[in-house]
Write an enzyme that holds these catalytic residues in place. Structure first.
Site, PDB file in Angstrom:
ATOM      1  N   SER A   1       5.321  -8.523  -8.937  1.00 59.84           N
ATOM      2  CA  SER A   1       4.724  -7.192  -9.010  1.00 59.84           C
ATOM      3  C   SER A   1       5.445  -6.187  -8.119  1.00 59.84           C
ATOM      4  O   SER A   1       5.232  -4.983  -8.227  1.00 59.84           O
ATOM      5  CB  SER A   1       3.240  -7.253  -8.626  1.00 59.84           C
ATOM      6  OG  SER A   1       3.091  -7.753  -7.308  1.00 59.84           O
ATOM      7  N   CYS A   2       6.302  -6.687  -7.226  1.00 60.50           N
ATOM      8  CA  CYS A   2       7.120  -5.802  -6.397  1.00 60.50           C
ATOM      9  C   CYS A   2       8.099  -5.028  -7.281  1.00 60.50           C
ATOM     10  O   CYS A   2       8.344  -5.394  -8.426  1.00 60.50           O
ATOM     11  CB  CYS A   2       7.918  -6.610  -5.382  1.00 60.50           C
ATOM     12  SG  CYS A   2       6.912  -7.468  -4.164  1.00 60.50           S
TER      13      CYS A   2
END
Length: 199
Positions: free
Chosen positions: A48-49
């Site tokens: 999700s980064c």
């Protein structure tokens, strides 16, 4: 065997990636790297980064960052590169310090997947992606490509001198490991591999 493989790379963090015929330096969450070495790629693993790959298209110098969340909860948090608001600023400033002009910068964005299960209407990955796009727009930096969202982790290799980014989508054990790391890092901040795509 490649000539690059025969030459020892001076940075002890680097390893040789035979598929790309370059040495690779990994970039961990909360960090960034800048280079103009044609034999060097910058690599990071994203769930999700988000990572921004930004380069000066005139000189070929560029870098990559890796941030976990758009911003933190306090003033001290804005000075941490775990947060996009600081990670973007320090990467861009490091490139501009070399004499680059902001008008010559171009960017590519990667990550923002939903690998941490949630039913929220706005996920961490979505927030990271929206923040990165908005930041580049506000700074007047041209976004030339993006690969954001989805449900798979990504391993990316950025070669600043050419601007090419090789993307490998990850699932299986490597994706689960990425999810576990991001859960731990996000909490602290309050691989079977697929094909490779070129951006």
């Amino acid at each position: 065997m490649s000539s690059a493989a025969l030459r020892p790379y001076p940075d002890p963090r680097a390893h040789f990636e035979a598929r790309l015929d370059v040495h690779v330096i990994p970039v961990l969450p909360g960090y960034h790297e800048v280079t103009d070495d044609p034999d060097l790629a910058l690599m990071t693993l994203l769930g999700s980064c988000v990572a921004a790959c930004i380069r000066d298209r005139r000189s070929g110098l560029g870098g990559l960052n890796h941030f976990l969340l758009p911003s933190g909860g306090g003033e001290r948090d804005t000075l941490s590169s775990r947060y996009g608001v600081h990670a973007m600023e320090v990467l861009i400033n490091d490139i501009l310090r070399t004499g680059a002009r902001k008008s010559d910068l171009e960017a590519k964005l990667f990550g923002g997947a939903e690998i941490i299960g949630t039913r929220a209407s706005e996920t961490v990955g979505m927030r990271n992606a929206e923040f990165a796009r908005a930041y580049l727009l506000q700074e007047g930096i041209h976004l030339v490509a993006e690969d954001l969202g989805g449900d798979r982790a990504r391993r990316i290799f950025f070669i600043p001198t050419t601007g090419k980014v090789h993307v490998q989508r990850i699932r299986g054990s490597a994706a689960r490991e990425t999810e576990a790391q991001e859960r731990a890092l996000t909490h602290r901040t309050r691989p079977v591999s697929g094909g490779v795509e070129l951006f």
